[in-house]
Design a protein around this motif. Structure first.
Motif, PDB file in Angstrom:
ATOM      1  N   ASP A  31      12.821   2.736 -15.948  1.00 49.49           N
ATOM      2  CA  ASP A  31      11.908   2.850 -17.087  1.00 49.49           C
ATOM      3  C   ASP A  31      11.139   1.556 -17.307  1.00 49.49           C
ATOM      4  OD1 ASP A  31      12.644   5.449 -17.558  1.00 49.49           O
ATOM      5  OD2 ASP A  31      14.115   4.940 -19.113  1.00 49.49           O
ATOM      6  N   ALA A  32      11.836   0.434 -17.209  1.00 53.37           N
ATOM      7  CA  ALA A  32      11.165  -0.853 -17.389  1.00 53.37           C
ATOM      8  C   ALA A  32      10.126  -1.083 -16.294  1.00 53.37           C
ATOM      9  CB  ALA A  32      12.195  -1.981 -17.401  1.00 53.37           C
ATOM     10  N   ALA A  33      10.469  -0.711 -15.062  1.00 53.69           N
ATOM     11  CA  ALA A  33       9.522  -0.875 -13.953  1.00 53.69           C
ATOM     12  C   ALA A  33       8.313   0.037 -14.137  1.00 53.69           C
ATOM     13  CB  ALA A  33      10.212  -0.589 -12.625  1.00 53.69           C
ATOM     14  N   ARG A  34       8.549   1.258 -14.598  1.00 55.25           N
ATOM     15  CA  ARG A  34       7.422   2.174 -14.838  1.00 55.25           C
ATOM     16  C   ARG A  34       6.516   1.648 -15.942  1.00 55.25           C
ATOM     17  NH1 ARG A  34      10.511   7.997 -14.620  1.00 55.25           N
ATOM     18  NH2 ARG A  34      10.710   8.095 -12.360  1.00 55.25           N
TER      19      ARG A  34
ATOM     20  N   PHE B 225       8.610   7.216  -4.744  1.00 55.87           N
ATOM     21  CA  PHE B 225       7.628   6.695  -5.701  1.00 55.87           C
ATOM     22  C   PHE B 225       8.261   5.637  -6.595  1.00 55.87           C
ATOM     23  CE2 PHE B 225       5.284   7.042  -9.756  1.00 55.87           C
ATOM     24  CZ  PHE B 225       4.037   6.653  -9.301  1.00 55.87           C
ATOM     25  N   ASP B 226       9.491   5.905  -7.066  1.00 57.18           N
ATOM     26  CA  ASP B 226      10.193   4.921  -7.884  1.00 57.18           C
ATOM     27  C   ASP B 226      10.434   3.637  -7.100  1.00 57.18           C
ATOM     28  OD1 ASP B 226      10.316   6.603 -10.064  1.00 57.18           O
ATOM     29  OD2 ASP B 226      12.294   7.394  -9.540  1.00 57.18           O
TER      30      ASP B 226
ATOM     31  N   PRO C 229      24.182  10.460 -16.885  1.00 59.04           N
ATOM     32  CA  PRO C 229      24.582   9.598 -15.773  1.00 59.04           C
ATOM     33  C   PRO C 229      24.067   8.183 -15.969  1.00 59.04           C
ATOM     34  CG  PRO C 229      22.906  11.164 -15.084  1.00 59.04           C
ATOM     35  CD  PRO C 229      23.321  11.545 -16.465  1.00 59.04           C
ATOM     36  N   ALA C 230      24.936   7.231 -15.690  1.00 64.96           N
ATOM     37  CA  ALA C 230      24.583   5.832 -15.897  1.00 64.96           C
ATOM     38  C   ALA C 230      23.681   5.315 -14.795  1.00 64.96           C
ATOM     39  CB  ALA C 230      25.843   4.983 -15.971  1.00 64.96           C
ATOM     40  N   GLU C 231      23.600   6.029 -13.690  1.00 65.16           N
ATOM     41  CA  GLU C 231      22.774   5.565 -12.593  1.00 65.16           C
ATOM     42  C   GLU C 231      21.919   6.709 -12.084  1.00 65.16           C
ATOM     43  OE1 GLU C 231      25.109   3.574  -9.712  1.00 65.16           O
ATOM     44  OE2 GLU C 231      25.510   1.912 -11.044  1.00 65.16           O
ATOM     45  N   HIS C 232      20.810   6.340 -11.475  1.00 62.19           N
ATOM     46  CA  HIS C 232      19.811   7.309 -11.046  1.00 62.19           C
ATOM     47  C   HIS C 232      19.423   6.999  -9.612  1.00 62.19           C
ATOM     48  CE1 HIS C 232      16.239   9.806 -11.271  1.00 62.19           C
ATOM     49  NE2 HIS C 232      15.518   8.789 -10.862  1.00 62.19           N
TER      50      HIS C 232
ATOM     51  N   GLU D  67      14.335  -2.349   1.645  1.00 60.71           N
ATOM     52  CA  GLU D  67      15.746  -2.342   2.037  1.00 60.71           C
ATOM     53  C   GLU D  67      16.642  -2.949   0.959  1.00 60.71           C
ATOM     54  OE1 GLU D  67      13.396  -3.987   4.102  1.00 60.71           O
ATOM     55  OE2 GLU D  67      12.976  -2.100   5.120  1.00 60.71           O
ATOM     56  N   ASP D  68      16.072  -3.767   0.083  1.00 60.75           N
ATOM     57  CA  ASP D  68      16.858  -4.416  -0.969  1.00 60.75           C
ATOM     58  C   ASP D  68      17.207  -3.466  -2.110  1.00 60.75           C
ATOM     59  OD1 ASP D  68      16.576  -6.705   0.504  1.00 60.75           O
ATOM     60  OD2 ASP D  68      14.970  -7.538  -0.741  1.00 60.75           O
ATOM     61  N   ILE D  69      16.535  -2.338  -2.201  1.00 64.41           N
ATOM     62  CA  ILE D  69      16.754  -1.416  -3.317  1.00 64.41           C
ATOM     63  C   ILE D  69      18.058  -0.658  -3.085  1.00 64.41           C
ATOM     64  CG2 ILE D  69      15.833   0.557  -4.574  1.00 64.41           C
ATOM     65  CD1 ILE D  69      13.051  -0.355  -3.688  1.00 64.41           C
ATOM     66  N   PRO D  70      18.998  -0.726  -4.033  1.00 66.74           N
ATOM     67  CA  PRO D  70      20.266  -0.006  -3.858  1.00 66.74           C
ATOM     68  C   PRO D  70      20.058   1.505  -3.997  1.00 66.74           C
ATOM     69  CG  PRO D  70      20.205  -1.102  -5.997  1.00 66.74           C
ATOM     70  CD  PRO D  70      18.971  -1.515  -5.265  1.00 66.74           C
ATOM     71  N   PRO D  71      21.021   2.291  -3.514  1.00 69.70           N
ATOM     72  CA  PRO D  71      20.863   3.753  -3.592  1.00 69.70           C
ATOM     73  C   PRO D  71      20.920   4.293  -5.020  1.00 69.70           C
ATOM     74  CG  PRO D  71      22.969   3.174  -2.591  1.00 69.70           C
ATOM     75  CD  PRO D  71      22.214   1.903  -2.768  1.00 69.70           C
TER      76      PRO D  71
END
Length: 163
Positions: free
Chosen positions: A100-103, A73-74, A65-68, A88-92
């Motif tokens: 991965d980059a954020a982690r 926690f993420d 899947p291209a999206e997660h 609220e700015d985080i998309p679904p």
């Protein structure tokens, strides 16, 4: 066999060029006998033996899947690393590469925090050791005092047991 494409030469199995190098690529090429040993199946990229279908036309295509969908926690990691300003700015749905980059960024930040805390703890230990040295205290004297206390308690217990 060699086939010319523009000024580049490429290796293509089962074809020979009918023209000299540098000739236009539109010139037809004749197929030749297969270079595979007889009796062995020839597998294409699609995985089916002897099929001439392109690799993308398989019946079942297993895609990642291209999206997660990010967990709470993420989402906190995405906020902490500065990807988004508010929850609220985080998309679904988010690309896995972004998570991965954020982690990875959060992991590096956590390591920097631990390094800083370790350095602060080192300075705290140095300061407390200097104060203890001013009071003429050391680990050896503490250890000897503790063992003397244990000996006294053991002697008192032995006397109480003997009575």
């Amino acid at each position: 066999m060699l086939a010319t494409v523009g000024s580049l030469l490429r290796l293509r199995l089962g074809r020979i060029p009918c023209c000299a190098p540098g000739a236009p690529p539109e010139v037809e090429r004749r197929p030749v006998a297969s270079l595979w040993p007889r009796g062995h199946p020839q597998y294409s990229c699609g995985g089916s033996p002897g099929s001439s279908e392109p690799p993308g036309s398989a019946e079942k295509v297993h895609r990642v899947p291209a999206e997660h969908k990010p967990s709470q926690f993420d989402k906190r990691i995405l906020l902490w690393t500065g990807r988004f300003k508010a929850m609220e700015d985080i998309p679904p749905r988010i690309p896995p590469e972004m998570i991965d980059a954020a982690r990875n960024k959060a992991r590096v930040k956590a390591c920097y925090i631990m390094i800083g805390l370790t350095i602060i703890a080192c300075f705290a230990v140095i300061a407390s050791a200097k104060r203890a040295a001013e009071r003429h205290e050391s680990l050896t004297s503490w250890n000897l005092a503790k063992k003397a206390k244990w000996r006294e308690e053991a002697a008192l217990a032995a006397q109480a047991k003997a009575k």
